[in-house]
Design an enzyme around this catalytic site. Sequence first.
Site, short mmCIF file in Angstrom:
data_model
loop_
_atom_site.label_atom_id
_atom_site.label_comp_id
_atom_site.label_asym_id
_atom_site.label_seq_id
_atom_site.Cartn_x
_atom_site.Cartn_y
_atom_site.Cartn_z
N LYS A 10 24.44 -42.65 2.66
CA LYS A 10 23.62 -42.34 1.48
C LYS A 10 24.46 -41.68 0.39
O LYS A 10 24.21 -41.89 -0.81
CB LYS A 10 22.43 -41.46 1.86
CG LYS A 10 21.39 -42.14 2.74
CD LYS A 10 20.82 -43.41 2.14
CE LYS A 10 19.62 -43.94 2.89
NZ LYS A 10 19.23 -45.30 2.47
N TYR B 109 21.03 -36.93 11.13
CA TYR B 109 21.13 -38.00 10.12
C TYR B 109 22.52 -38.65 10.17
O TYR B 109 22.69 -39.82 9.81
CB TYR B 109 20.80 -37.46 8.73
CG TYR B 109 20.25 -38.52 7.80
CD1 TYR B 109 19.18 -39.35 8.17
CD2 TYR B 109 20.82 -38.72 6.54
CE1 TYR B 109 18.70 -40.32 7.32
CE2 TYR B 109 20.33 -39.70 5.69
CZ TYR B 109 19.27 -40.49 6.09
OH TYR B 109 18.81 -41.47 5.25
P1 NAP Z 1 11.80 -49.90 7.02
O1 NAP Z 1 10.39 -50.21 6.75
O2 NAP Z 1 12.29 -50.04 8.41
O3 NAP Z 1 12.72 -50.73 6.01
C1 NAP Z 1 14.09 -50.99 6.24
C2 NAP Z 1 14.32 -52.42 5.91
O4 NAP Z 1 15.72 -52.76 5.99
C3 NAP Z 1 13.60 -53.35 6.87
O5 NAP Z 1 12.84 -54.30 6.13
C4 NAP Z 1 14.73 -54.04 7.61
O6 NAP Z 1 14.40 -55.34 8.06
C5 NAP Z 1 15.77 -54.09 6.51
N1 NAP Z 1 17.10 -54.47 6.99
C6 NAP Z 1 17.85 -53.88 7.95
N2 NAP Z 1 19.00 -54.58 8.13
C7 NAP Z 1 18.98 -55.61 7.24
C8 NAP Z 1 19.86 -56.67 6.92
N3 NAP Z 1 21.04 -56.84 7.55
N4 NAP Z 1 19.51 -57.55 5.95
C9 NAP Z 1 18.33 -57.43 5.30
N5 NAP Z 1 17.44 -56.45 5.57
C10 NAP Z 1 17.76 -55.54 6.52
O7 NAP Z 1 12.11 -48.36 6.64
P2 NAP Z 1 12.00 -47.54 5.26
O8 NAP Z 1 11.91 -46.12 5.71
O9 NAP Z 1 10.97 -48.11 4.39
O10 NAP Z 1 13.46 -47.74 4.66
C11 NAP Z 1 13.69 -48.27 3.36
C12 NAP Z 1 14.77 -47.42 2.67
O11 NAP Z 1 14.24 -46.12 2.40
C13 NAP Z 1 16.03 -47.22 3.50
O12 NAP Z 1 17.15 -47.27 2.66
C14 NAP Z 1 15.84 -45.79 4.00
O13 NAP Z 1 17.07 -45.16 4.32
C15 NAP Z 1 15.19 -45.17 2.80
N6 NAP Z 1 14.53 -43.87 3.02
C16 NAP Z 1 13.57 -43.74 3.97
C17 NAP Z 1 12.96 -42.51 4.15
C18 NAP Z 1 11.91 -42.32 5.20
O14 NAP Z 1 11.61 -41.16 5.54
N7 NAP Z 1 11.31 -43.36 5.74
C19 NAP Z 1 13.33 -41.41 3.36
C20 NAP Z 1 14.31 -41.58 2.38
C21 NAP Z 1 14.89 -42.82 2.22
P3 NAP Z 1 13.78 -55.53 9.57
O15 NAP Z 1 12.78 -54.47 9.82
O16 NAP Z 1 13.20 -56.90 9.51
O17 NAP Z 1 14.94 -55.38 10.51
#
Ligand code: NAP
Length: 262
Positions: free
Chosen positions: A168, A161
């Site tokens: 985070k 990570y």
């Molecule tokens: P995701 O679908 O890939 O979402 C991440 C988003 O961030 C995407 O829409 C991406 O846009 C956007 N992004 C990245 N750079 C950006 C920028 N400069 N300006 C605006 N948008 C930007 O993945 P997710 O897992 O749902 O992640 C959402 C949140 O949940 C994140 O903070 C992640 O750390 C957190 N989280 C995820 C998990 C997990 O297991 N998946 C667990 C705990 C927390 P594009 O795709 O268009 O680049």
Amino acid sequence: MKDISLGLMNGKRGMIFGVANDRSLAWHIAERLHAEGAELAFTHLPPPKMERRVRLLAEPLGATCIVPCDVTDDTQIRRAFQEANRQIGPLDFIVHAIAYANRAALHNPFHTTSRADFAQAMDISVYSLVALCQHGLRYMNEGGSVLTLTYLGAVKMLPNYNVMGVCKAALESAVRYLAAELGRDKNIRVNALSAGPVQTLSAAGVEDFDRILRHYPQKAPLHRNIRPDEIGTSGLYLLSDLSSGVTGEIHYVDCGYSTVGW
Ligand code: NAP
């Protein structure tokens, strides 16, 4: 649960940052909020390809305000809020579901993280929440709610990570400072939902993510991984008046994994 609606968000409007596709955590929250009656605005990264992806999902929810916003650019953030205000009016909530670190920074040992990669990861994954609150505040109603997404890697060292764990940790701290100030100034609550692992585009960037998905059911008290719709329902709780007395909180939705120490 998906088909049940109590109208908890009737008359509420909000803006969703961070939908990439129908696996995105932000998307599961958006679907739940919509089912409960919320009117939603969405953002996407500027390239037309990204706009098409978000539009395909958002329009069936009745969303008409779908605006470009790269969170590294204050002008784009300002314009996105102005446009949402013009199209749907003052906001009751904001969902911040954005994180990014480049592949090298995620894969290489943490102590080798370059200054530039560290700064970029902090800018997109942490400062963006500050910027959204800074620019969004004037367009938010009193008593609103802001939600961000975090992970256990903020408080424990978790393999692979790396720099994102440090981001985070800073994000969770930012939640507490923002909660104090926005609560005082406008009775706005700021919370984080700490999700268990879910297969998404961002998660694919974490090495051995499949191993994490296999590991959780062995150790978590509920002996399974979370379902994405559980992110939706917990997001609804934190964004609705159901949690009116809750702010500055890191709310774990991880089948209890974070509570065990073995
Ligand atoms: P995701 O679908 O890939 O979402 C991440 C988003 O961030 C995407 O829409 C991406 O846009 C956007 N992004 C990245 N750079 C950006 C920028 N400069 N300006 C605006 N948008 C930007 O993945 P997710 O897992 O749902 O992640 C959402 C949140 O949940 C994140 O903070 C992640 O750390 C957190 N989280 C995820 C998990 C997990 O297991 N998946 C667990 C705990 C927390 P594009 O795709 O268009 O680049």
